[in-house]
Design an enzyme around this catalytic site. Structure first.
Site, PDB file in Angstrom:
ATOM      1  N   LYS A 119       0.815  -1.664  -0.173  1.00 26.95           N
ATOM      2  CA  LYS A 119      -0.075  -0.325  -0.079  1.00 26.95           C
ATOM      3  C   LYS A 119       0.742   1.108   0.388  1.00 26.95           C
ATOM      4  O   LYS A 119       1.507   1.388   0.665  1.00 26.95           O
ATOM      5  CB  LYS A 119      -0.767   0.176   1.439  1.00 26.95           C
ATOM      6  CG  LYS A 119      -1.560   1.054   1.377  1.00 26.95           C
ATOM      7  CD  LYS A 119      -2.862   1.145   2.719  1.00 26.95           C
ATOM      8  CE  LYS A 119      -3.628   2.552   2.518  1.00 26.95           C
ATOM      9  NZ  LYS A 119      -4.437   2.198   3.523  1.00 26.95           N
ATOM     10  N   LYS A 125      -2.768  -1.467  -3.713  1.00 28.32           N
ATOM     11  CA  LYS A 125      -2.928  -0.362  -3.854  1.00 28.32           C
ATOM     12  C   LYS A 125      -2.374   1.254  -3.678  1.00 28.32           C
ATOM     13  O   LYS A 125      -0.813   1.052  -3.361  1.00 28.32           O
ATOM     14  CB  LYS A 125      -4.128  -0.505  -2.228  1.00 28.32           C
ATOM     15  CG  LYS A 125      -4.641   1.396  -1.790  1.00 28.32           C
ATOM     16  CD  LYS A 125      -5.768   0.245  -1.174  1.00 28.32           C
ATOM     17  CE  LYS A 125      -5.999   2.374  -0.381  1.00 28.32           C
ATOM     18  NZ  LYS A 125      -6.427   1.992   0.615  1.00 28.32           N
TER      19      LYS A 125
HETATM   20  C1  PBG Z   1      -7.044   3.493   5.005  1.00 24.99           C
HETATM   21  C2  PBG Z   1      -7.376   3.243   4.492  1.00 24.99           C
HETATM   22  C3  PBG Z   1      -7.331   4.169   3.464  1.00 24.99           C
HETATM   23  C4  PBG Z   1      -8.063   3.901   2.365  1.00 24.99           C
HETATM   24  C5  PBG Z   1      -8.407   2.706   2.750  1.00 24.99           C
HETATM   25  N1  PBG Z   1      -8.010   2.212   3.116  1.00 24.99           N
HETATM   26  C6  PBG Z   1      -6.883   6.050   3.299  1.00 24.99           C
HETATM   27  C7  PBG Z   1      -5.656   6.011   3.155  1.00 24.99           C
HETATM   28  O1  PBG Z   1      -4.369   4.902   3.876  1.00 24.99           O
HETATM   29  O2  PBG Z   1      -4.371   7.686   3.495  1.00 24.99           O
HETATM   30  C8  PBG Z   1      -7.973   4.702   0.527  1.00 24.99           C
HETATM   31  C9  PBG Z   1      -9.202   3.778  -0.091  1.00 24.99           C
HETATM   32  C10 PBG Z   1      -9.599   5.250  -1.345  1.00 24.99           C
HETATM   33  O3  PBG Z   1      -8.801   6.043  -1.619  1.00 24.99           O
HETATM   34  O4  PBG Z   1      -9.861   4.927  -1.834  1.00 24.99           O
HETATM   35  N2  PBG Z   1      -8.212   2.817   6.426  1.00 24.99           N
END
Ligand code: PBG
Length: 327
Positions: free
Chosen positions: A198, A250
């Site tokens: 991520k 992601k």
């Molecule tokens: C954190 C989380 C995020 C997203 C999913 N889980 C935000 C981040 O990491 O700042 C982002 C998903 C998206 O942008 O669609 N709980």
């Protein structure tokens, strides 16, 4: 002597029927997962300005939308909660009556037989500072203290009925700690969909509005540097060793190389998350009439699948699933 050119790839592009026959990649509703937001303390669904067409749901509208998604054929639903009150440790995340936990129970009761119900195993929606974990005295995110809360959160979500927990906080050891806690609580059958790679991405911008995030600053001390691809394979090794059932990359479209690398390095199912900013960019360009929306949605999802993701989390899931069923 045969005429030049002797080989004619265009033959296999000459009609819709032949193109359909020889296609290398097919999208399937069963591989699409719809992320959904449920917000505490509202009595009408609320639009999210930066994500046209996506809503913060009430508990009731969430159930109806989940049924609609299942009827369209989606393979799963990923739930995110927006609590009315937040604190430093995100305590609403572990309470049985916390908004995400009650929503999991609602959705599982409604569609739990027909689809896979997943939940976000992360604290950022629940903390008053917006970070994905608890803070140490210097304001940094304390990895090991956070893991203790994650363990309880995973168990609370499993107790609410979640089929899969998705830890998205990028803490070291999060998969192992959650696996152990789930097993100790008798939830051996609850899976972990690991956010393995991520990245610290600007593409999460609209999501911050969707969950009313309180974050100031960024997540670069825990999410990955966009420059690094090999590091994703290190994260992959750890997640596999700690017990991940599915591994995820992601965002998706800016990390197709990473999706491919992960696909080649593991036998586990590989998921990719087409995140909020990827959705919003398409919607914004289409609203201006600059691009053909449907073609672009299909092309983006196809690219993510072609790179190697058999599971795609996307805010377009219902629309695309419906279109695939009709075609
Ligand atoms: C954190 C989380 C995020 C997203 C999913 N889980 C935000 C981040 O990491 O700042 C982002 C998903 C998206 O942008 O669609 N709980």
């Amino acid at each position: 002597m045969s005429q030049f050119p002797s080989s004619r790839p265009r033959r296999l592009r000459s009609s819709r029927a032949v193109r359909r026959l020889v296609t290398e990649t097919r999208l399937d509703p069963a591989g699409l997962v719809l992320p959904m937001f449920v917000r505490e303390g509202i009595d009408q669904p609320q639009p999210i300005t930066s994500m046209p067409g996506v809503l913060q749901h009430t508990r009731d509208s969430l159930k109806r939308a989940a049924v609609e998604a299942v009827e369209a054929g989606v393979g799963g639903i990923m739930l995110f909660g927006v609590p009315a009150e937040r604190d430093a440790t995100g305590s609403a995340a572990v309470r049985e009556d916390g908004v995400l936990n009650v929503a999991i129970a609602d959705v599982v009761a409604e569609v739990g037989e027909q689809t896979v119900v997943m939940s976000d195993g992360c604290l950022d929606e629940f903390t008053d500072h917006g970070h994905c974990g608890v803070l140490d005295e210097r304001g940094g995110v304390d990895n090991d203290e956070t893991l203790k809360v994650y363990a309880d959160m995973a168990v609370a979500q499993a107790a609410a009925g979640a089929h899969m927990v998705g830890p998205s906080g990028m803490m070291d050891g999060q998969i192992g700690v959650m696996r152990e806690a789930l097993d100790a609580a008798g939830h051996q059958d609850v899976s972990l969909i690991a956010y393995t790679a991520k990245y610290a991405s600007a593409l999460y911008g609209p999501f911050r509005e969707a969950v009313d995030s309180k974050l100031k600053g960024d997540r670069r001390t825990y999410q990955q540097d966009p420059a690094n691809a090999r590091e994703a394979l290190r994260e992959l090794e750890l997640d596999v060793a700690e017990g991940a059932d599915i591994v995820m990359v992601k965002p998706a479209s800016t990390y197709l190389d990473v999706i491919r690398d992960v696909r080649e390095a593991t036998h586990l199912p590989v998921a990719a998350y087409q995140v909020s900013g990827e959705y919003s960019m398409i919607e914004a360009a289409a609203a201006n009439g600059w691009l053909d929306r449907e073609r672009l949605v299909d092309e983006q999802l196809m690219a993510i699948a072609r790179a190697g993701a058999s599971i795609i989390l996307t805010y377009f899931a219902v629309e695309v699933a419906q279109r695939l069923q009709d075609s």
